[in-house]
Scaffold this active site. Sequence first.
Site, PDB file in Angstrom:
ATOM      1  N   GLN A   1       0.852  -1.199   0.000  1.00 30.10           N
ATOM      2  CA  GLN A   1       0.000   0.000   0.000  1.00 30.10           C
ATOM      3  C   GLN A   1       0.890   1.253   0.000  1.00 30.10           C
ATOM      4  O   GLN A   1       0.398   2.358  -0.144  1.00 30.10           O
ATOM      5  CB  GLN A   1      -0.886   0.042   1.252  1.00 30.10           C
ATOM      6  CG  GLN A   1      -1.825  -1.135   1.383  1.00 30.10           C
ATOM      7  CD  GLN A   1      -2.493  -1.146   2.748  1.00 30.10           C
ATOM      8  OE1 GLN A   1      -3.624  -0.685   2.897  1.00 30.10           O
ATOM      9  NE2 GLN A   1      -1.793  -1.657   3.742  1.00 30.10           N
TER      10      GLN A   1
ATOM     11  N   HIS B   1      -1.385   1.578  -4.321  1.00 30.89           N
ATOM     12  CA  HIS B   1      -1.763   2.983  -4.170  1.00 30.89           C
ATOM     13  C   HIS B   1      -0.854   3.917  -4.954  1.00 30.89           C
ATOM     14  O   HIS B   1      -0.809   5.114  -4.682  1.00 30.89           O
ATOM     15  CB  HIS B   1      -1.769   3.372  -2.682  1.00 30.89           C
ATOM     16  CG  HIS B   1      -2.844   2.655  -1.912  1.00 30.89           C
ATOM     17  ND1 HIS B   1      -2.803   2.523  -0.544  1.00 30.89           N
ATOM     18  CD2 HIS B   1      -3.952   2.003  -2.315  1.00 30.89           C
ATOM     19  CE1 HIS B   1      -3.873   1.839  -0.140  1.00 30.89           C
ATOM     20  NE2 HIS B   1      -4.576   1.504  -1.205  1.00 30.89           N
TER      21      HIS B   1
ATOM     22  N   ILE C   1       9.003  -4.611  12.965  1.00 34.90           N
ATOM     23  CA  ILE C   1       9.176  -5.393  11.737  1.00 34.90           C
ATOM     24  C   ILE C   1      10.645  -5.591  11.387  1.00 34.90           C
ATOM     25  O   ILE C   1      11.083  -6.701  11.067  1.00 34.90           O
ATOM     26  CB  ILE C   1       8.444  -4.691  10.570  1.00 34.90           C
ATOM     27  CG1 ILE C   1       6.928  -4.806  10.756  1.00 34.90           C
ATOM     28  CG2 ILE C   1       8.845  -5.269   9.207  1.00 34.90           C
ATOM     29  CD1 ILE C   1       6.134  -3.847   9.907  1.00 34.90           C
TER      30      ILE C   1
HETATM   31  N1  APR Z   1       6.682  -2.577  13.340  1.00 31.14           N
HETATM   32  C1  APR Z   1       5.428  -3.120  13.380  1.00 31.14           C
HETATM   33  N2  APR Z   1       4.290  -2.391  13.205  1.00 31.14           N
HETATM   34  C2  APR Z   1       4.426  -1.068  12.989  1.00 31.14           C
HETATM   35  C3  APR Z   1       5.690  -0.427  12.945  1.00 31.14           C
HETATM   36  C4  APR Z   1       6.848  -1.247  13.134  1.00 31.14           C
HETATM   37  N3  APR Z   1       8.090  -0.729  13.110  1.00 31.14           N
HETATM   38  N4  APR Z   1       5.480   0.914  12.727  1.00 31.14           N
HETATM   39  C5  APR Z   1       4.142   1.099  12.650  1.00 31.14           C
HETATM   40  N5  APR Z   1       3.509  -0.076  12.800  1.00 31.14           N
HETATM   41  C6  APR Z   1       2.066  -0.342  12.683  1.00 31.14           C
HETATM   42  C7  APR Z   1       1.183   0.667  13.413  1.00 31.14           C
HETATM   43  O1  APR Z   1       0.861   0.183  14.700  1.00 31.14           O
HETATM   44  C8  APR Z   1      -0.062   0.749  12.509  1.00 31.14           C
HETATM   45  O2  APR Z   1      -1.144  -0.041  13.012  1.00 31.14           O
HETATM   46  O3  APR Z   1       1.768  -0.177  11.306  1.00 31.14           O
HETATM   47  C9  APR Z   1       0.387   0.173  11.163  1.00 31.14           C
HETATM   48  C10 APR Z   1       0.255   1.175  10.023  1.00 31.14           C
HETATM   49  O4  APR Z   1      -1.118   1.382   9.812  1.00 31.14           O
HETATM   50  P1  APR Z   1      -1.574   2.691   9.021  1.00 31.14           P
HETATM   51  O5  APR Z   1      -0.852   3.864   9.590  1.00 31.14           O
HETATM   52  O6  APR Z   1      -3.087   2.680   9.003  1.00 31.14           O
HETATM   53  O7  APR Z   1      -1.014   2.499   7.552  1.00 31.14           O
HETATM   54  P2  APR Z   1      -1.625   1.611   6.395  1.00 31.14           P
HETATM   55  O8  APR Z   1      -2.340   0.415   6.954  1.00 31.14           O
HETATM   56  O9  APR Z   1      -0.522   1.347   5.444  1.00 31.14           O
HETATM   57  O10 APR Z   1      -2.696   2.618   5.723  1.00 31.14           O
HETATM   58  C11 APR Z   1      -3.358   2.148   4.554  1.00 31.14           C
HETATM   59  O11 APR Z   1      -4.333   4.338   4.252  1.00 31.14           O
HETATM   60  O12 APR Z   1      -4.142   6.636   4.168  1.00 31.14           O
HETATM   61  C12 APR Z   1      -4.188   5.491   3.423  1.00 31.14           C
HETATM   62  O13 APR Z   1      -3.278   5.240   1.294  1.00 31.14           O
HETATM   63  C13 APR Z   1      -2.916   5.316   2.638  1.00 31.14           C
HETATM   64  O14 APR Z   1      -1.762   3.281   2.051  1.00 31.14           O
HETATM   65  C14 APR Z   1      -2.362   3.981   3.126  1.00 31.14           C
HETATM   66  C15 APR Z   1      -3.602   3.293   3.629  1.00 31.14           C
END
Ligand code: APR
Length: 236
Positions: free
Chosen positions: A96, A114, A225
């Site tokens: 994404q 995306h 991660i």
């Molecule tokens: N290790 C593990 N988990 C992590 C880490 C890490 N180092 N850093 C962040 N996270 C987790 C957070 O806890 C969070 O739940 O990654 C998750 C990211 O979730 P989002 O911020 O919602 O991002 P994402 O799921 O990619 O969003 C999807 O939303 O705004 C739109 O287009 C945009 O592609 C994006 C989509």
Amino acid sequence: MLKKWLDEANYTVVFTGAGMSTESGLPDFRSSNQGLWRQKDPSEIASTDALNTNVNEFIEFYRERVLGVKEYLPHKGHYILAEWEKQSNIQSIITQNVDGFHQLAGSNRVAELHGTLQELHCQRCGKIYDSNEYVKKEYHCNCGGVLRPSIVLFGETLPEEAFQLALSEAQKADLFIVLGSSLSVTPANQFPLIAKESGAKLVIVNQEKTEMDLYADQVVNDRKIGELLQELNISI
Ligand code: APR
């Protein structure tokens, strides 16, 4: 279990979200402490309406994000995934993310659901530009149209080719690993379910709970991660 399943699987697909790039220095969207959508309403800024009615704020916001993907770099985890593709430990990545970091780290089979911040295109004639134009504060096409990032804004449809690749990969997977996504945005968040319905084991690695944890065969939320991938890489 993830290590064992990685060894046993015939077709492993990795699905990444913004949590894959926070260790590179890029903010995610919904993390309780520093997510981008904790400060701004996405519908006001990451939408075609914003591009049409609020173009200065739109450009300012996306110029910041373009500067981010130019300043920060893929981290060890991105390089490990690229190595695993070369060694056929994983078969593809569905992402994404729009930072282009998987490709920069050497991954080839990547479905960018995306789009990408590495590229801009003219809102009027469609001409493609490198996103360095935003770095240089060049915001217009030589046809006079406004340049916008080649990403999917809220309300827009996903790129057909990436969607179809992701669909076929999810259906082929016997192991589907989510890395760093809240799984809260459709239709991207359907791919873990499609994989599960097609018989795959589903593993979700995420520091916070996700909307799909109840469907997972394993949930890992006490590890970052980067360190988890480094640990797995030693023994794979
Ligand atoms: N290790 C593990 N988990 C992590 C880490 C890490 N180092 N850093 C962040 N996270 C987790 C957070 O806890 C969070 O739940 O990654 C998750 C990211 O979730 P989002 O911020 O919602 O991002 P994402 O799921 O990619 O969003 C999807 O939303 O705004 C739109 O287009 C945009 O592609 C994006 C989509």
